[in-house]
Scaffold this motif. Sequence first.
Motif, PDB file in Angstrom:
ATOM      1  N   THR A  29      41.896  42.079  48.637  1.00 24.73           N
ATOM      2  CA  THR A  29      40.953  43.197  48.535  1.00 24.73           C
ATOM      3  C   THR A  29      41.515  44.453  49.180  1.00 24.73           C
ATOM      4  O   THR A  29      41.389  45.564  48.639  1.00 24.73           O
ATOM      5  CB  THR A  29      39.611  42.819  49.191  1.00 24.73           C
ATOM      6  OG1 THR A  29      39.086  41.648  48.566  1.00 24.73           O
ATOM      7  CG2 THR A  29      38.610  43.947  49.049  1.00 24.73           C
ATOM      8  N   VAL A 118      40.175  42.110  41.673  1.00 23.87           N
ATOM      9  CA  VAL A 118      39.429  43.133  42.398  1.00 23.87           C
ATOM     10  C   VAL A 118      39.775  44.532  41.881  1.00 23.87           C
ATOM     11  O   VAL A 118      38.894  45.389  41.724  1.00 23.87           O
ATOM     12  CB  VAL A 118      39.706  43.033  43.912  1.00 23.87           C
ATOM     13  CG1 VAL A 118      39.058  44.201  44.663  1.00 23.87           C
ATOM     14  CG2 VAL A 118      39.180  41.716  44.454  1.00 23.87           C
ATOM     15  N   ARG A 121      37.904  45.311  38.782  1.00 23.93           N
ATOM     16  CA  ARG A 121      36.501  45.642  39.036  1.00 23.93           C
ATOM     17  C   ARG A 121      36.357  47.041  39.639  1.00 23.93           C
ATOM     18  O   ARG A 121      35.414  47.781  39.310  1.00 23.93           O
ATOM     19  CB  ARG A 121      35.890  44.607  39.987  1.00 23.93           C
ATOM     20  CG  ARG A 121      34.407  44.836  40.262  1.00 23.93           C
ATOM     21  CD  ARG A 121      33.601  44.596  39.000  1.00 23.93           C
ATOM     22  NE  ARG A 121      32.172  44.859  39.206  1.00 23.93           N
ATOM     23  CZ  ARG A 121      31.596  46.044  38.970  1.00 23.93           C
ATOM     24  NH1 ARG A 121      32.325  47.065  38.534  1.00 23.93           N
ATOM     25  NH2 ARG A 121      30.302  46.196  39.162  1.00 23.93           N
ATOM     26  N   LEU A 122      37.279  47.415  40.503  1.00 23.18           N
ATOM     27  CA  LEU A 122      37.207  48.740  41.116  1.00 23.18           C
ATOM     28  C   LEU A 122      37.293  49.852  40.074  1.00 23.18           C
ATOM     29  O   LEU A 122      36.672  50.906  40.231  1.00 23.18           O
ATOM     30  CB  LEU A 122      38.340  48.898  42.137  1.00 23.18           C
ATOM     31  CG  LEU A 122      38.210  48.133  43.451  1.00 23.18           C
ATOM     32  CD1 LEU A 122      39.490  48.242  44.258  1.00 23.18           C
ATOM     33  CD2 LEU A 122      37.027  48.645  44.267  1.00 23.18           C
ATOM     34  N   THR A 148      31.061  50.128  47.451  1.00 24.49           N
ATOM     35  CA  THR A 148      32.163  49.277  46.989  1.00 24.49           C
ATOM     36  C   THR A 148      31.870  47.795  47.180  1.00 24.49           C
ATOM     37  O   THR A 148      32.018  46.999  46.242  1.00 24.49           O
ATOM     38  CB  THR A 148      33.462  49.659  47.719  1.00 24.49           C
ATOM     39  OG1 THR A 148      33.715  51.051  47.561  1.00 24.49           O
ATOM     40  CG2 THR A 148      34.633  48.869  47.151  1.00 24.49           C
ATOM     41  N   LEU A 152      31.545  44.749  44.424  1.00 31.76           N
ATOM     42  CA  LEU A 152      32.561  43.684  44.400  1.00 31.76           C
ATOM     43  C   LEU A 152      31.998  42.310  44.727  1.00 31.76           C
ATOM     44  O   LEU A 152      32.693  41.308  44.569  1.00 31.76           O
ATOM     45  CB  LEU A 152      33.669  44.001  45.411  1.00 31.76           C
ATOM     46  CG  LEU A 152      34.545  45.220  45.137  1.00 31.76           C
ATOM     47  CD1 LEU A 152      35.539  45.412  46.277  1.00 31.76           C
ATOM     48  CD2 LEU A 152      35.277  45.077  43.813  1.00 31.76           C
ATOM     49  N   LEU A 156      33.949  38.833  44.000  1.00 30.45           N
ATOM     50  CA  LEU A 156      34.548  38.114  45.129  1.00 30.45           C
ATOM     51  C   LEU A 156      34.015  36.693  45.225  1.00 30.45           C
ATOM     52  O   LEU A 156      34.762  35.767  45.595  1.00 30.45           O
ATOM     53  CB  LEU A 156      34.279  38.871  46.431  1.00 30.45           C
ATOM     54  CG  LEU A 156      35.001  40.212  46.590  1.00 30.45           C
ATOM     55  CD1 LEU A 156      34.608  40.881  47.894  1.00 30.45           C
ATOM     56  CD2 LEU A 156      36.510  40.026  46.518  1.00 30.45           C
TER      57      LEU A 156
END
Length: 233
Positions: A29, A118, A121-122, A148, A152, A156
């Motif tokens: 991450t 990750v 997704r960001l 954020t 996430l 996660l």
Amino acid sequence: LSNGEFWRSLMLSSFWAGATVGLQIILGTAVALLLHQPFKGRSMVRGLVLFPYMMPVVSVVLVWMLLYNALYGVVNWLLVQAGIIAAPIAWLSQPDSAFWAVVFVGVWKYFPFVVVIVLARLQVIPQDLYEAARIDGAGAWSRFVDITLPQLRDVLLVVALLRTIFMFNNFEIIFLLTGGGPLKATMTLPIMVYEQAFGIYELGRGSTIAVVMFLILIAVMSIYFAFLRKEDA
């Protein structure tokens, strides 16, 4: 179930999976957040981050055995030069250090998987959320915690479940590095299955341990599928 070695191996397997997955998520991450920021050469760095994940396991193990070597390993040399340790350590030959040395290799090998998920997704988080937060005076930490992390969270959780299933069942890294030793300090359940079935030819006992592993993984997979059903609903 009355075998003490079985329970010790189960504990080590759980600890191995928990430690590697937790560190993979934290490191992955953090790296994903860094790679999400614009900077020169970002595309090249993103490609280089995937390098450990693409390497064959045998190559990774051979490289880290050289790095951990007590006589000419780079790890010992750096730690001695930095004054962290007074003398070189045989990382893979001492029960106190072997487990964490193996954990570090597992984290280094597989954390790019977390980075990819990750980072993907960001890139789809609406930027309007961050702009509105800046207008309201939110700092970088507040934006991370309030925007954020909630975005996430589901990703996660899925990554944690998938990596737990994989790492709990992982065999090759530990077997190639330590073979379950020294003094069974890294004797996880997959290594124990191999030792019982093909080391001392106790096929019945090895098969029984494998069935127990299967049941444990079924339990974790049930949580994963329950989460997916919740998301679809």
